[in-house]
Design a protein around this motif. Structure first.
Motif, PDB file in Angstrom:
ATOM      1  N   LEU A   1      38.815  41.751  34.285  1.00  0.00           N
ATOM      2  CA  LEU A   1      40.038  41.977  35.054  1.00  0.00           C
ATOM      3  C   LEU A   1      41.249  41.946  34.131  1.00  0.00           C
ATOM      4  O   LEU A   1      41.224  41.330  33.055  1.00  0.00           O
ATOM      5  CB  LEU A   1      40.198  40.895  36.124  1.00  0.00           C
ATOM      6  CG  LEU A   1      39.131  40.817  37.224  1.00  0.00           C
ATOM      7  CD1 LEU A   1      39.385  39.597  38.099  1.00  0.00           C
ATOM      8  CD2 LEU A   1      39.102  42.087  38.060  1.00  0.00           C
ATOM      9  N   SER A   2      42.321  42.573  34.551  1.00  0.00           N
ATOM     10  CA  SER A   2      43.565  42.488  33.789  1.00  0.00           C
ATOM     11  C   SER A   2      44.074  41.052  33.815  1.00  0.00           C
ATOM     12  O   SER A   2      43.798  40.300  34.763  1.00  0.00           O
ATOM     13  CB  SER A   2      44.617  43.410  34.388  1.00  0.00           C
ATOM     14  OG  SER A   2      45.019  42.931  35.678  1.00  0.00           O
ATOM     15  N   PRO A   3      44.818  40.619  32.787  1.00  0.00           N
ATOM     16  CA  PRO A   3      45.375  39.263  32.802  1.00  0.00           C
ATOM     17  C   PRO A   3      46.202  38.982  34.052  1.00  0.00           C
ATOM     18  O   PRO A   3      46.163  37.861  34.588  1.00  0.00           O
ATOM     19  CB  PRO A   3      46.233  39.215  31.537  1.00  0.00           C
ATOM     20  CG  PRO A   3      45.603  40.210  30.616  1.00  0.00           C
ATOM     21  CD  PRO A   3      45.114  41.316  31.513  1.00  0.00           C
ATOM     22  N   THR A   4      46.931  39.967  34.549  1.00  0.00           N
ATOM     23  CA  THR A   4      47.750  39.771  35.743  1.00  0.00           C
ATOM     24  C   THR A   4      46.883  39.492  36.958  1.00  0.00           C
ATOM     25  O   THR A   4      47.154  38.567  37.743  1.00  0.00           O
ATOM     26  CB  THR A   4      48.625  41.004  36.001  1.00  0.00           C
ATOM     27  OG1 THR A   4      49.480  41.213  34.881  1.00  0.00           O
ATOM     28  CG2 THR A   4      49.475  40.816  37.253  1.00  0.00           C
TER      29      THR A   4
ATOM     30  N   ARG B   1      43.732  38.422  36.935  1.00  0.00           N
ATOM     31  CA  ARG B   1      43.066  37.135  36.754  1.00  0.00           C
ATOM     32  C   ARG B   1      43.980  35.989  37.194  1.00  0.00           C
ATOM     33  O   ARG B   1      43.543  35.054  37.872  1.00  0.00           O
ATOM     34  CB  ARG B   1      42.656  36.939  35.290  1.00  0.00           C
ATOM     35  CG  ARG B   1      41.488  37.782  34.853  1.00  0.00           C
ATOM     36  CD  ARG B   1      40.815  37.216  33.611  1.00  0.00           C
ATOM     37  NE  ARG B   1      41.712  37.103  32.487  1.00  0.00           N
ATOM     38  CZ  ARG B   1      41.885  38.015  31.542  1.00  0.00           C
ATOM     39  NH1 ARG B   1      41.193  39.157  31.599  1.00  0.00           N
ATOM     40  NH2 ARG B   1      42.707  37.817  30.535  1.00  0.00           N
TER      41      ARG B   1
ATOM     42  N   HIS C   1      34.326  45.927  41.614  1.00  0.00           N
ATOM     43  CA  HIS C   1      34.452  45.584  40.201  1.00  0.00           C
ATOM     44  C   HIS C   1      33.227  44.830  39.691  1.00  0.00           C
ATOM     45  O   HIS C   1      32.699  45.134  38.608  1.00  0.00           O
ATOM     46  CB  HIS C   1      35.711  44.735  39.991  1.00  0.00           C
ATOM     47  CG  HIS C   1      35.883  44.254  38.589  1.00  0.00           C
ATOM     48  ND1 HIS C   1      36.268  45.081  37.556  1.00  0.00           N
ATOM     49  CD2 HIS C   1      35.713  43.014  38.047  1.00  0.00           C
ATOM     50  CE1 HIS C   1      36.326  44.382  36.430  1.00  0.00           C
ATOM     51  NE2 HIS C   1      36.000  43.131  36.700  1.00  0.00           N
TER      52      HIS C   1
END
Length: 322
Positions: free
Chosen positions: A165-168, A170, A249
């Motif tokens: 996942l993207s850091p945002t 997550r 995902h």
């Protein structure tokens, strides 16, 4: 509540005239799955062998063994080297005479659901019994009657999915919690048998969407598409959209491994860090498929914020005691 499955029980050291066992670990994909050889699971395992299997399981999330024609008793003995077996299934019972063993037969769901199934990319994917406040820490599935083709099983790595996942995103899902419970699959209705069994042992729990694995510190997306029904605190449409994004995902092919069963095959997976699926091709074939599963008692999941899961209905799943 006791420690998780992956803490091995103490066993006596093998006698001096017992040959040392060499455990070979052979990864199957880049992210998940390894085949283990060099060990006879019908025999008591030396502590070093248990430690090697445990290490492989923590790293590869699911491990496989071939040519292990275990009896029910030997299956229980092997499982007990890694934790405490539970009752076969908290809701659906066990094999007569073998209370730790659950029958995973081809048509076992026929008496639970009716109607046409709504198929989505994540339909059927699940981690075992996440409706309980302490879902099984691991499951051990043994193949007995195997079709000549078809009837495979897939697993996905929920740690790798979290990392993907993207850091945002997550950061967002780290603080979310969701409610897990048993319902018929989308498009199907519950039979009287399903209703009675679930009324007799209702299990509803709120878990973090991201759980922390104590041994490794890894974070895993604790999303079980078959049982996770809504995200706490979100509007229904918000919850649906986020869950569908996460379900899609976690089932991306690069996070998965597919296992071809043979008689005597064993699959041993970390239920905290994986979800799995039996593709439905077996229902278009005229072959039997019979496997047997043992689950090992798990701990209550803990989220990134340190909050444990909570039971909304039902009691924890404890170890089976005669």
């Amino acid at each position: 509540m006791s420690t998780t499955v992956l803490t091995a029980n103490s066993r006596p050291a093998p006698a001096s005239d017992t040959p040392a066992q060499h455990v070979g670990v052979h990864p199957l994909t880049g992210h998940i799955g390894a085949e283990i050889d060099g060990v006879d699971l019908r025999q008591p395992l030396a502590p070093a062998v248990v430690a090697d299997i445990k290490a492989a399981l923590l790293k590869w999330k699911v491990v496989f063994f071939r040519d292990q024609p275990l009896s029910h008793e030997q299956h229980v003995s092997f499982a007990s080297a890694f934790g405490a077996p539970t009752i076969g299934h908290a809701v659906y019972g066990f094999v007569e005479g073998h209370p730790q063993v659950y029958s995973v037969a081809r048509d076992r769901l026929a008496d639970r659901h009716t109607g046409e199934l709504l198929i989505r990319p994540w339909t059927g994917w699940h981690s075992d019994v996440t409706a309980a406040v302490n879902p099984p820490a691991a499951s051990i599935l043994r193949g007995v009657a195997i079709p000549p083709y078809g009837g495979d099983t897939l697993w996905t790595n929920l740690v790798e999915a979290y990392n993907g996942l993207s850091p945002t995103l997550r950061g967002f899902v780290d603080g979310l919690r969701g409610v897990h419970y048993f319902t018929p699959p989308e498009g199907q209705d519950a039979t009287e048998t399903f209703v009675k069994r679930n009324a007799g042992r209702p299990l509803v729990s709120e878990h973090p969407l991201v759980r922390v694995i104590p041994e490794t510190g890894e974070r895993a997306l604790f999303v079980s598409p078959s049982f996770l029904k809504r995200i706490t605190g979100l509007a229904p449409r918000e919850s649906q959209q986020i869950l569908e994004l996460l379900f899609e995902h976690v089932t991306r092919p690069e996070y998965t491994v597919r296992f071809r069963w043979q008689p005597g095959s064993i699959a041993f997976w970390d239920n905290r860090t994986t979800a799995h699926l039996a593709p439905r091709d077996i229902f278009s074939l005229d072959f039997d498929r019979q496997l047997y599963r043992i689950t090992l008692r798990g701990d209550v999941p803990v989220g990134v914020d340190g909050r444990p899961s909570t039971a909304l209905k039902g009691d924890p799943i404890d170890a089976y005691t005669p």
